[in-house]
Write a protein that holds these residues in place. Structure first.
Motif, short mmCIF file in Angstrom:
data_model
loop_
_atom_site.label_atom_id
_atom_site.label_comp_id
_atom_site.label_asym_id
_atom_site.label_seq_id
_atom_site.Cartn_x
_atom_site.Cartn_y
_atom_site.Cartn_z
N ALA A 39 33.85 34.51 42.54
CA ALA A 39 34.65 33.48 41.88
C ALA A 39 34.11 32.08 42.14
O ALA A 39 34.08 31.24 41.24
CB ALA A 39 36.10 33.56 42.33
N ASP A 44 40.32 34.36 37.53
CA ASP A 44 39.82 34.29 38.91
C ASP A 44 39.12 32.95 39.16
O ASP A 44 39.27 32.35 40.22
CB ASP A 44 38.83 35.43 39.17
CG ASP A 44 39.47 36.80 39.06
OD1 ASP A 44 40.65 36.94 39.43
OD2 ASP A 44 38.79 37.73 38.58
N LEU A 67 34.93 40.33 37.04
CA LEU A 67 35.51 38.98 37.12
C LEU A 67 36.25 38.60 35.85
O LEU A 67 35.83 38.92 34.74
CB LEU A 67 34.43 37.96 37.41
CG LEU A 67 34.02 37.74 38.87
CD1 LEU A 67 32.81 36.82 38.93
CD2 LEU A 67 35.17 37.14 39.68
N VAL A 103 38.32 36.32 45.64
CA VAL A 103 37.70 37.28 44.73
C VAL A 103 36.19 37.04 44.77
O VAL A 103 35.73 35.93 44.50
CB VAL A 103 38.22 37.11 43.29
CG1 VAL A 103 37.53 38.09 42.35
CG2 VAL A 103 39.74 37.30 43.26
N GLU A 162 36.42 32.00 49.07
CA GLU A 162 36.91 32.74 47.90
C GLU A 162 37.68 33.99 48.30
O GLU A 162 37.37 34.63 49.30
CB GLU A 162 35.74 33.11 46.98
CG GLU A 162 34.74 34.06 47.61
CD GLU A 162 33.53 34.33 46.72
OE1 GLU A 162 33.33 33.62 45.72
OE2 GLU A 162 32.78 35.28 47.04
#
Length: 446
Positions: free
Chosen positions: A85, A210, A206, A82, A80
């Protein structure tokens, strides 16, 4: 169900042929003979390539008409960009598609008595469904839709996020949860996938975009592996190919990221005024199953703290009365692993517990394990392993591990033999090499 254990039980009732013919009742005044487990015959899975080139592994064992379907992706924390995510992208697969709402997807599986499980680890993501073999087509129909037509609706995402945040806040009040997370963070570093833990601010930040980005980068039309276990045959293989083998697959867009590791070894003590107990974690980074010392470490760990009769249990539970339970575990993962000792004790016994752990390590480093104690441990490990292969799904778990971690085909077939050849001298060497007190991470929370 078929059995693959050549010597399944350690005790066997022996009746002569004449006794058996004359009486069908056992003489319960006679102790059964003792028989050690020397080997297991591990089944070889059937390997099939789907039309789109993706591998299917079939474990056709069992007498009940049940099936477990697993679809695994390289879509864990490792992949990932982010933080968070991957976890939420996997959880959201069942929260809505182009054709069905979250409630309709849930009802689809409930109607046929199937159970859906979406799991996520630092290494990979897993879509798993249990059900009756006769309902496999219905299961596959919805699984295929989830994998290729997920929509990530905002409301459902907010619901899952709120539940996750509530659970996190509750867990952060638990000393054991905080100790385990802190231990991993200090072993691997907070940026490392194996050391990364959920943080409220990251979850709150988040966006559904994302999750969608991660879904397209790592799940939709990306490489996967399928494991089909239970009472299955050619018809079920054809169904998997029909629903999962017709979509084209391309390589992931994101490369693997290998972050730098910044381990810390100085003791960490977090005081919690309202805590009655302290959670203690002691250990270090270790190795994968492929390492030449793996089997030696498994046996050494079992002697030290791996089962109810271990040295840590005898000392800290039975003799000192500091705790209800203490254990030591070897935790191998895909990239590497770790070794950890864990227990919860009264706050006033925390330092004494550390002292006793250090003392027991010193004994392991300076004295050979007696032959009788070592034999007991090896028999326990053999029986535990044999007992873990009772169902088709337990066998499938082992097959999956072998495939995903690239283990030798005889890894489990020779598992018991490799444990049995470990010597007391090798155990002492493991303690001397890997359990140096100044190199062990020590975390106490409470």
């Amino acid at each position: 169900m078929k059995t693959f254990i050549e010597t399944k039980t350690v005790r066997n009732i022996a009746l002569s042929k004449s006794e058996h013919q004359s009486s069908m009742q056992l003489d319960r005044t006679l102790a059964p003979d003792f028989r050690t487990i020397e080997t297991v015959q591990f089944p070889t899975p059937q390997s099939v390539v789907l039309d789109n080139g993706q591998p299917l592994y079939v474990i056709n064992v069992g007498e009940q008409p049940v099936v477990r379907l697993e679809v695994l992706f390289e879509a864990g924390t490792w992949h990932e960009q982010v933080e968070g995510a991957s976890f939420f992208a996997v959880k959201m697969l069942s929260e809505g598609t182009k054709k069905h709402t979250s409630a309709q997807i849930s009802g689809h599986f409930d109607q046929i008595g199937a159970f859906l499980e979406l799991s996520h680890t630092p290494d990979r993501a897993n879509v798993m469904v249990y059900g009756l073999t006769k309902h496999l087509e219905t299961i596959l129909e919805m699984v295929s839709e989830m994998l290729h037509e997920a929509t990530f609706p905002e409301k459902e995402f907010n619901d899952i996020r709120n539940i996750t945040l509530q659970n996190l806040r509750v867990n952060l009040e638990k000393s054991a949860y905080v100790a385990t997370n802190t231990f991993k963070e200090r072993l691997f570093g907070s940026a490392h996938p194996y050391g990364r833990v959920q943080k409220e601010e990251r979850i709150t930040a988040l966006l559904t975009s994302d999750l969608e980005n991660f879904y397209h980068q790592r799940i939709k039309a990306r490489p996967f592996r399928v494991f089909l276990s239970g009472q299955v045959g050619e018809a079920e293989i054809a169904l998997v190919n029909k629903f999962l083998g017709q979509h084209s697959v391309s390589e992931p867009l994101l490369p693997n990221i290998t972050p730098e590791i910044a381990p810390q070894t100085e003791p960490y003590w977090l005081e919690k005024e309202d805590a009655v107990q302290s959670s203690v974690r002691v250990g270090r980074r270790l190795f994968k199953r492929q390492h030449p010392d793996f089997y030696r470490m498994v046996v050494a760990n079992e002697v030290f703290g791996g089962y109810f009769g271990s040295r840590l249990m005898k000392n800290i539970r039975e003799e000192k009365g500091f705790t209800y339970g203490i254990s030591a575990s070897v935790v191998p993962m895909r990239q590497e692993g770790y070794w950890v000792i864990g227990t919860d004790v009264k706050k006033e016994f925390a330092q004494a517990t550390l002292d006793e752990i250090q003392k027991e390590i010193g004994i392991m480093q300076n004295e050979l394990v007696p032959a009788e104690e070592l034999e007991v441990v090896k028999n326990y490990l053999a029986g535990e392993f044999a007992g873990s292969l009772n169902t088709p799904f337990e066998i499938a778990d082992r097959v999956r591990l072998m495939v995903l971690e690239g283990l030798d085909v005889d890894f489990y077939s020779n598992y018991i033999q490799r444990l049995r050849v470990v010597t007391a001298e090798e155990i002492q060497s493991m303690a001397q090499q890997y359990w140096k007190w100044e190199e062990l991470q020590r975390v106490i929370v409470g």
